[in-house]
Motif scaffolding. Sequence first.
Motif, PDB file in Angstrom:
ATOM      1  N   GLU A 167       0.977  -1.070   0.080  1.00 48.31           N
ATOM      2  CA  GLU A 167       0.030   0.053  -0.075  1.00 48.31           C
ATOM      3  C   GLU A 167       0.869   1.180   0.060  1.00 48.31           C
ATOM      4  OE1 GLU A 167      -2.439  -0.504   3.526  1.00 48.31           O
ATOM      5  OE2 GLU A 167      -3.627  -2.113   2.509  1.00 48.31           O
ATOM      6  N   HIS A 168       2.321   1.238   0.674  1.00 48.88           N
ATOM      7  CA  HIS A 168       2.795   2.380   0.532  1.00 48.88           C
ATOM      8  C   HIS A 168       4.029   2.118  -0.505  1.00 48.88           C
ATOM      9  CE1 HIS A 168       0.811   2.435   4.670  1.00 48.88           C
ATOM     10  NE2 HIS A 168       1.296   3.831   4.346  1.00 48.88           N
ATOM     11  N   GLY A 169       3.981   1.494  -1.381  1.00 48.81           N
ATOM     12  CA  GLY A 169       4.878   1.421  -2.523  1.00 48.81           C
ATOM     13  C   GLY A 169       6.304   0.814  -2.229  1.00 48.81           C
ATOM     14  N   VAL A 170       6.393  -0.018  -1.222  1.00 47.26           N
ATOM     15  CA  VAL A 170       7.529  -0.733  -0.879  1.00 47.26           C
ATOM     16  C   VAL A 170       7.634  -2.121  -1.502  1.00 47.26           C
ATOM     17  CG1 VAL A 170       8.921  -1.532   0.970  1.00 47.26           C
ATOM     18  CG2 VAL A 170       7.572   0.542   1.254  1.00 47.26           C
ATOM     19  N   ALA A 171       8.499  -2.491  -2.058  1.00 50.16           N
ATOM     20  CA  ALA A 171       8.689  -3.737  -2.842  1.00 50.16           C
ATOM     21  C   ALA A 171       8.711  -4.821  -1.814  1.00 50.16           C
ATOM     22  CB  ALA A 171       9.893  -3.839  -3.777  1.00 50.16           C
ATOM     23  N   VAL A 172       7.705  -5.825  -1.867  1.00 49.63           N
ATOM     24  CA  VAL A 172       7.845  -7.157  -1.190  1.00 49.63           C
ATOM     25  C   VAL A 172       7.863  -8.340  -2.235  1.00 49.63           C
ATOM     26  CG1 VAL A 172       6.751  -6.523   0.849  1.00 49.63           C
ATOM     27  CG2 VAL A 172       5.180  -7.411  -1.103  1.00 49.63           C
ATOM     28  N   PHE A 174      15.723  -3.570  -3.632  1.00 52.08           N
ATOM     29  CA  PHE A 174      15.630  -4.096  -2.346  1.00 52.08           C
ATOM     30  C   PHE A 174      14.126  -4.347  -1.901  1.00 52.08           C
ATOM     31  CE2 PHE A 174      19.660  -1.261  -1.621  1.00 52.08           C
ATOM     32  CZ  PHE A 174      20.283  -2.221  -1.014  1.00 52.08           C
ATOM     33  N   TYR A 175      13.972  -5.566  -1.301  1.00 52.47           N
ATOM     34  CA  TYR A 175      12.658  -6.244  -1.230  1.00 52.47           C
ATOM     35  C   TYR A 175      12.601  -6.195   0.560  1.00 52.47           C
ATOM     36  CZ  TYR A 175      11.706  -7.460  -5.997  1.00 52.47           C
ATOM     37  OH  TYR A 175      11.501  -7.756  -7.342  1.00 52.47           O
TER      38      TYR A 175
END
Length: 394
Positions: free
Chosen positions: A127-132, A282-283
Amino acid sequence: MKNKAVILGTNYYIGLSTIRCLGVNGIHTVAVDYSYDNTYGADSKYCSERVIAPHYRKDKEGFIAFLKEYSRKQTATPVLIPCHDSYVEVIDEYLDELKEYYLIPQTEQGLYTKTMDKELLHQLASEHGVAVPETVRLNEENFYEKIEETIKYPCLVKPTDSPTFVSIFRKKLFKVHNRQELDEAVEKAKNANQEVIVQRIIPGFDDHMYTFDAYLNQDSKVTHWVTCNKYRQYPINFGASVYTGQKYVPELYEIGAAFLEAIGFKGFVEIEFKKDAETGKFYLIELNVRITNLNSLLYKVGVNFPYITYRELTGNPVEPKAVERDTNLVFWYAYEDYYAIKGYLRTGQLSLGQVIKSLFKPKAYAIWDPRDPKPFISFVKMIAGKKFKKKSSR
């Protein structure tokens, strides 16, 4: 300083390093455990007091009642610092009650648990645009097709509730190489009433694992931070840090600080990242919302997170600080690193020369401290006792 620091869990070196970080600054430290057995952290000369409480899981209500009663007897409100995920879960469940008796950095009940839950955390990060890492849930349509087309084998079967999973299986996850192994792993989890997700393995050796360790004040702003690079883990490839170096990686601050501030986090937190060996991206892998394994390293490079926590909560915050250079210092948990090295050598992931060269770096030890040797002696006795018991039972 009138406020005592109540440390939950000293049967592991995280509790020990927390006691040292506070005690060296003259703070009255209280070691809370459910047994005297194997609590070598409480043998530190910096431990001012040790008490035995009901078991946090077997008698949860008794444990909470004990904490409240202990606080009532104090002249000033104590600071509460959990040093194990299971303690964090209980504190989060009773956060609104415990806030009346203890100084605790987090103010939003449920946020600790939400960020510890792998599935909820990854939703939040997305939701906050951080890659997982790409993830498939068991109840999704076309489950096997998604595994074969998007996730691909080998892949990871990971728990949403890591502390409980680890307590049952003594490992953090299952690595599976085909559909049969996948079905077996899912069945094992189901039989143990453990919810799991299936995740893509981000390419890269263990030295592609990084951490962003930070403290966020009561305005949810990052005030202190350090970045580190893992080199070896135990169990190998998917375990905890046993040999990790401080390394300045500004990109981790840019990703991590923005995310943590956006979700309103408060207090100490560590984000684990993995850098994709093929793309350099980076994930986000997971969050540790209690003092970390690397605490002795963070202290040695000049950022004392337990003390920063204590000072802010008692109304006298420490000046902001970040380590924006490489110090060449490494964290070393020699006991488990011995087994990790054996695993890396056996599988050909490291050479003997690489291992030997690494051992010459200046170190922050997990347990050993020449100024406070008793916990190390207690730890050695504990390990020797376990080895003897195992040998004699054969």
